[in-house]
Scaffold this motif. Structure first.
Motif, PDB file in Angstrom:
ATOM      1  N   ASN A 134     -10.138   2.486  -0.356  1.00 48.34           N
ATOM      2  CA  ASN A 134      -9.231   3.471   0.226  1.00 48.34           C
ATOM      3  C   ASN A 134     -10.046   4.671   0.733  1.00 48.34           C
ATOM      4  O   ASN A 134     -10.825   5.263  -0.021  1.00 48.34           O
ATOM      5  CB  ASN A 134      -8.220   3.924  -0.823  1.00 48.34           C
ATOM      6  CG  ASN A 134      -7.215   4.903  -0.274  1.00 48.34           C
ATOM      7  OD1 ASN A 134      -7.508   6.080  -0.121  1.00 48.34           O
ATOM      8  ND2 ASN A 134      -6.021   4.423   0.026  1.00 48.34           N
ATOM      9  N   ASN A 151       1.248  12.748   7.737  1.00 46.88           N
ATOM     10  CA  ASN A 151       1.290  12.691   6.276  1.00 46.88           C
ATOM     11  C   ASN A 151       0.777  13.972   5.646  1.00 46.88           C
ATOM     12  O   ASN A 151       1.249  14.393   4.590  1.00 46.88           O
ATOM     13  CB  ASN A 151       0.480  11.501   5.776  1.00 46.88           C
ATOM     14  CG  ASN A 151       1.091  10.175   6.164  1.00 46.88           C
ATOM     15  OD1 ASN A 151       2.134  10.127   6.807  1.00 46.88           O
ATOM     16  ND2 ASN A 151       0.451   9.094   5.796  1.00 46.88           N
ATOM     17  N   HIS A 156      -2.512   7.141   2.400  1.00 44.79           N
ATOM     18  CA  HIS A 156      -1.657   6.158   3.054  1.00 44.79           C
ATOM     19  C   HIS A 156      -1.815   6.063   4.571  1.00 44.79           C
ATOM     20  O   HIS A 156      -1.481   5.023   5.151  1.00 44.79           O
ATOM     21  CB  HIS A 156      -0.184   6.464   2.722  1.00 44.79           C
ATOM     22  CG  HIS A 156       0.105   6.451   1.262  1.00 44.79           C
ATOM     23  ND1 HIS A 156       0.463   7.580   0.551  1.00 44.79           N
ATOM     24  CD2 HIS A 156       0.036   5.453   0.341  1.00 44.79           C
ATOM     25  CE1 HIS A 156       0.618   7.279  -0.721  1.00 44.79           C
ATOM     26  NE2 HIS A 156       0.365   5.994  -0.881  1.00 44.79           N
ATOM     27  N   GLY A 206      -5.946   5.598   4.478  1.00 43.39           N
ATOM     28  CA  GLY A 206      -5.559   4.540   3.564  1.00 43.39           C
ATOM     29  C   GLY A 206      -6.591   3.437   3.457  1.00 43.39           C
ATOM     30  O   GLY A 206      -7.736   3.582   3.883  1.00 43.39           O
ATOM     31  N   ASP A 258       2.961   2.431   5.537  1.00 43.70           N
ATOM     32  CA  ASP A 258       2.916   3.885   5.570  1.00 43.70           C
ATOM     33  C   ASP A 258       4.110   4.407   6.361  1.00 43.70           C
ATOM     34  O   ASP A 258       3.971   4.916   7.468  1.00 43.70           O
ATOM     35  CB  ASP A 258       1.605   4.363   6.207  1.00 43.70           C
ATOM     36  CG  ASP A 258       1.508   5.879   6.247  1.00 43.70           C
ATOM     37  OD1 ASP A 258       2.087   6.543   5.346  1.00 43.70           O
ATOM     38  OD2 ASP A 258       0.859   6.416   7.166  1.00 43.70           O
ATOM     39  N   GLN A 285       0.794  -1.224   0.000  1.00 40.26           N
ATOM     40  CA  GLN A 285       0.000   0.000   0.000  1.00 40.26           C
ATOM     41  C   GLN A 285       0.827   1.276   0.000  1.00 40.26           C
ATOM     42  O   GLN A 285       0.333   2.338  -0.393  1.00 40.26           O
ATOM     43  CB  GLN A 285      -0.952   0.013   1.203  1.00 40.26           C
ATOM     44  CG  GLN A 285      -2.137  -0.907   1.075  1.00 40.26           C
ATOM     45  CD  GLN A 285      -1.874  -2.308   1.595  1.00 40.26           C
ATOM     46  OE1 GLN A 285      -0.730  -2.743   1.683  1.00 40.26           O
ATOM     47  NE2 GLN A 285      -2.933  -3.026   1.939  1.00 40.26           N
ATOM     48  N   ALA A 286       2.073   1.208   0.429  1.00 42.44           N
ATOM     49  CA  ALA A 286       2.912   2.411   0.438  1.00 42.44           C
ATOM     50  C   ALA A 286       3.080   3.004  -0.957  1.00 42.44           C
ATOM     51  O   ALA A 286       3.336   4.199  -1.111  1.00 42.44           O
ATOM     52  CB  ALA A 286       4.284   2.103   1.047  1.00 42.44           C
TER      53      ALA A 286
END
Length: 416
Positions: free
Chosen positions: A307, A342, A332, A297, A415, A223-224
């Motif tokens: 998401n 973030n 994320h 995320g 993340d 997922q990153a």
């Protein structure tokens, strides 16, 4: 008068913030190295691979070459020696002795003006990804960055191959039943893949790094890399609009909306997420800020395909009619702490005024939590990535981003 006072405070805080950048550069563009998961988790190792002069320096070092060959042999040997699944990844992780050997060799190889020195000054410091060490001498920063990346690789292997508990087991655990015979087969095949894909003459860290990325992939935990590079894809419209924005026309640089995941696998956007978006849209149309950042995320429930940020953006645009150029995704974050962290990173990277306050819009209970979240940030991140301002209402809370948010987290591979 009120606007002039706010502008003065913004400029004052902004100047203080810029004095704390510690060498991190807002215009710095991180390299992907062909894989955003690798780059975001282990940026220094990505740089070592990408820089030919540095790679040559490391590959021709006798001690590091010996270490690389020995590691490759050990991993190959594990295929015949290991009779259970958890034995195999144990050969791939870095030992404390190996980490120490590399640290010492980096100290010896580093010279002022050589390729490693240039790498630190041209990339590692400006990136801000190791900003907690930016007050060290360049060689000290180089060593700390290596040790952080090695710890990151070991953490990934421990969770996604050895089934150790992650920080948040309910959402981030391994995808397999390690007691099944099929899991031994999977671990054997992963090890075989490393042996075949990595040459014994490759850089000393390549087998372990390649294995860690493989374990993430087979667990569907990449997922990153989702939606990257966002500045030229998902957030391109907003990124272009930012360059034309007259910031003095707004009280806030942006509105931050943290996500709220649904409790089942078939619902794209929770009711709570909708309500937060509605409140944020009212603030946007009241001209409080030129942009809305929706943050969250693919988190809840376990292994969801939806998401939070993406679904909120759709809702903001299609239902609430917020212009597409005004909605920025941060897709994320997996926790409230990283919603704010973030967001601060996006503000810094996208060139929005870092000293101007942002406005958090969420429900009363999450804002109550955020108002007292510093200790959790210190425990989980090692620093606090924001400074809180006034609580304006149950749903609205001012905050200022801090540059410490750029620091990579070595134990959150989805993340970092």
């Amino acid at each position: 008068m009120k606007r002039c006072l706010m502008l003065f405070v913004w400029l004052l805080i902004g100047n203080a913030s810029f004095s704390q950048f510690m060498g991190a550069q807002p215009g710095y563009k991180p390299l992907s190295g062909g894989d955003w998961v690798k780059s975001k988790n282990c940026y220094m190792l990505t740089l070592l691979e990408e820089d030919k002069a540095v790679a040559s320096l490391l590959q021709t070092d006798v001690e590091l070459a010996k270490l690389a060959a020995a590691k490759h042999r050990a991993i190959q040997l594990s295929l015949s020696e290991c009779k259970d699944a958890l034995c195999l990844p144990g050969f791939i992780k870095f030992t404390s002795q190996e980490i120490s050997v590399v640290s010492n060799r980096l100290k010896v190889l580093y010279k002022v003006g050589n390729a490693l020195d240039v790498l630190v000054k041209k990339h590692i410091i400006p990136s801000g990804m190791y900003i907690r060490y930016n007050d060290l001498a360049p060689v000290g920063l180089l060593v700390k960055a290596w040790e952080q990346d090695a710890a990151c690789i070991n953490y990934i292997i421990s969770v996604y191959a050895e089934a150790k508990k992650p920080n948040y087991p309910q959402i981030d655990s391994i995808s397999y039943d390690i007691k099944k015979r099929s899991y031994y087969t999977l671990m054997y095949d992963c090890t075989s893949e490393v042996v075949e894909a990595v040459n014994k003459n490759d850089l000393f860290f390549k087998p372990s790094l390649y294995a860690a990325l493989t374990y993430l992939e087979v667990n569907e935990r990449r997922q990153a890399a989702d939606y990257e590079p966002m500045v030229s894809t998902a957030n391109k419209l907003a990124a272009e609009r930012i360059k034309q924005t007259k910031w003095t026309a707004y009280s806030y640089s942006h509105i931050l909306v943290p996500g709220a995941g649904p409790d089942n696998l078939t619902t794209p956007l929770s009711g709570e997420g909708m309500l937060r978006c509605k409140t944020a849209a009212r603030q946007y149309f009241a001209n409080k800020a030129p942009f809305v950042v929706v943050s969250g995320g693919a988190v809840h429930p376990f292994k969801t395909k939806y998401n939070e940020a993406v679904e909120m953006r759709k809702y903001m645009i299609n239902v609430l009619h917020v212009p597409a150029y005004a909605v920025i995704i941060e897709p994320h974050a997996r926790h409230t702490t990283t919603n704010l962290r973030n967001d601060a990173r996006l503000i810094f990277r996208y060139g929005m005024p870092f000293g101007k306050p942002g406005l958090i819009i969420t429900d009363k209970y999450q804002n109550d939590f955020i108002a007292n979240m510093e200790q959790r940030c210190l425990k989980e991140l090692g620093y606090v990535p924001y400074k809180l301002g006034k609580r304006l209402s149950d749903t609205a809370l001012e905050f200022y981003p801090l540059v410490t948010a750029l620091q990579t987290d070595a134990d959150e591979p989805m993340d970092p």
